[in-house]
Motif scaffolding. Structure first.
Motif, PDB file in Angstrom:
ATOM      1  N   GLN A  73       0.906  -1.180  -0.132  1.00 28.09           N
ATOM      2  CA  GLN A  73       0.330  -0.047  -0.182  1.00 28.09           C
ATOM      3  C   GLN A  73       0.941   1.327  -0.170  1.00 28.09           C
ATOM      4  N   GLY A  74       2.334   1.454   0.617  1.00 26.78           N
ATOM      5  CA  GLY A  74       3.082   2.397   0.634  1.00 26.78           C
ATOM      6  C   GLY A  74       3.924   2.427  -0.813  1.00 26.78           C
ATOM      7  N   PHE A  75       3.852   2.015  -0.542  1.00 21.13           N
ATOM      8  CA  PHE A  75       4.245   1.667  -2.934  1.00 21.13           C
ATOM      9  C   PHE A  75       3.529   2.451  -3.240  1.00 21.13           C
ATOM     10  N   ALA A  76       2.423   1.324  -3.865  1.00 24.51           N
ATOM     11  CA  ALA A  76       0.672   2.690  -4.001  1.00 24.51           C
ATOM     12  C   ALA A  76       1.307   3.644  -4.038  1.00 24.51           C
ATOM     13  N   VAL A  77       0.533   4.453  -2.542  1.00 28.29           N
ATOM     14  CA  VAL A  77       0.954   5.591  -2.194  1.00 28.29           C
ATOM     15  C   VAL A  77       1.698   6.735  -3.233  1.00 28.29           C
ATOM     16  N   ILE A  78       2.744   5.507  -2.964  1.00 29.48           N
ATOM     17  CA  ILE A  78       4.527   6.667  -3.696  1.00 29.48           C
ATOM     18  C   ILE A  78       4.452   7.120  -5.338  1.00 29.48           C
ATOM     19  N   LEU A  79       4.265   5.259  -6.127  1.00 29.14           N
ATOM     20  CA  LEU A  79       3.432   5.657  -7.197  1.00 29.14           C
ATOM     21  C   LEU A  79       2.548   6.692  -7.836  1.00 29.14           C
ATOM     22  N   GLN A  80       1.361   7.153  -6.978  1.00 28.58           N
ATOM     23  CA  GLN A  80       0.505   7.695  -7.221  1.00 28.58           C
ATOM     24  C   GLN A  80       1.776   9.125  -7.308  1.00 28.58           C
TER      25      GLN A  80
ATOM     26  N   ASP B 293       0.142   2.051 -12.199  1.00 26.31           N
ATOM     27  CA  ASP B 293       0.983   0.863 -11.617  1.00 26.31           C
ATOM     28  C   ASP B 293       0.181   1.278 -10.543  1.00 26.31           C
ATOM     29  N   ALA B 294       0.024   2.031  -9.417  1.00 26.65           N
ATOM     30  CA  ALA B 294      -0.376   2.146  -8.267  1.00 26.65           C
ATOM     31  C   ALA B 294      -1.486   1.521  -8.068  1.00 26.65           C
ATOM     32  N   VAL B 295      -2.330   1.654  -9.451  1.00 26.96           N
ATOM     33  CA  VAL B 295      -4.272   0.252  -9.092  1.00 26.96           C
ATOM     34  C   VAL B 295      -3.749  -0.595  -9.119  1.00 26.96           C
ATOM     35  N   GLU B 296      -2.456  -1.532  -9.830  1.00 29.23           N
ATOM     36  CA  GLU B 296      -2.726  -2.781 -10.147  1.00 29.23           C
ATOM     37  C   GLU B 296      -2.006  -3.015  -8.746  1.00 29.23           C
ATOM     38  N   VAL B 297      -0.823  -2.442  -7.854  1.00 32.47           N
ATOM     39  CA  VAL B 297      -0.072  -3.150  -6.278  1.00 32.47           C
ATOM     40  C   VAL B 297      -1.507  -2.683  -5.732  1.00 32.47           C
ATOM     41  N   LEU B 298      -2.516  -1.719  -5.577  1.00 32.50           N
ATOM     42  CA  LEU B 298      -3.858  -1.705  -4.813  1.00 32.50           C
ATOM     43  C   LEU B 298      -4.433  -2.799  -4.956  1.00 32.50           C
TER      44      LEU B 298
END
Length: 186
Positions: free
Chosen positions: A138-145, A152-157
């Motif tokens: 989730q933290g990775f997705a925030v940084i991707l955003q 990419d953030a959508v895929e992780v989320l």
């Protein structure tokens, strides 16, 4: 390069060490597997207890000294003292470079101080050591955003949501990103 016999002995010794070190983790892994399954099936309101149990298992380093460093780092995070938190987590990592929770804590501290590169590195290492760490994902997705990589953030989320469908924060973030992308093919 050694002789074939030496290579075989080295391989066997390495395998025995790996098996020996992994036995306690395998027992922990079975508990976490069951908890992760429960989390994937939990209704909203039931998930917080299960998530807490998962993090309690992930926070067990096997060393009282490292557990203390982790707790001090967490206490510093809770107090908003990001620098001290990073120092405690770094000390825990120095003592046990295979302890995923220390990397996750330090990633949080780095992120809060604006050190995005080191935060990403620590999130990556957290996920190398614990690929099911949904909060690191989730933290990775925030940084991707923040890096303007919403696809990419959508895929992780989506992966996080599959692991923890009762988490409304993740569901809301995923919904907002999908709306923002306006139905574009990902």
């Amino acid at each position: 390069m050694g002789t074939p016999g030496h290579l075989f002995k080295s391989t066997v010794a390495s395998l025995l060490l790996a098996v020996g070190y992994s036995l306690p983790l395998a027992a922990q892994g079975a508990d976490v597997d069951a908890l992760l399954q429960q989390l994937a099936e939990a209704e909203p309101g039931q998930d917080a207890r299960i998530e807490s149990q998962i993090f309690a298992e992930w926070s067990k380093s096997g060393s009282p000294a490292i557990d203390l460093l982790l707790q001090r780092g967490q206490d510093a995070l809770d107090a908003g003292d990001w620098t001290t938190a990073a120092e405690h987590f770094t000390a825990a990592i120095d003592h046990d470079p295979d302890f995923a929770e220390a990397y996750h804590g330090r990633a949080t501290a780095y992120y809060m101080t604006g050190h995005i590169g080191p935060a990403l590195d620590d999130l990556r290492q957290t996920l190398v050591l614990n690929p099911r760490h949904f909060r690191a994902m989730q933290g990775f997705a925030v940084i991707l955003q923040e890096l303007d990589r919403p696809e990419d953030a959508v895929e992780v989320l989506r992966q996080v949501h599959a692991m923890h469908p009762a988490d409304e924060t993740v569901a809301d973030a995923l919904e907002q990103l999908e709306l923002m992308l306006g139905g574009r093919t990902l």
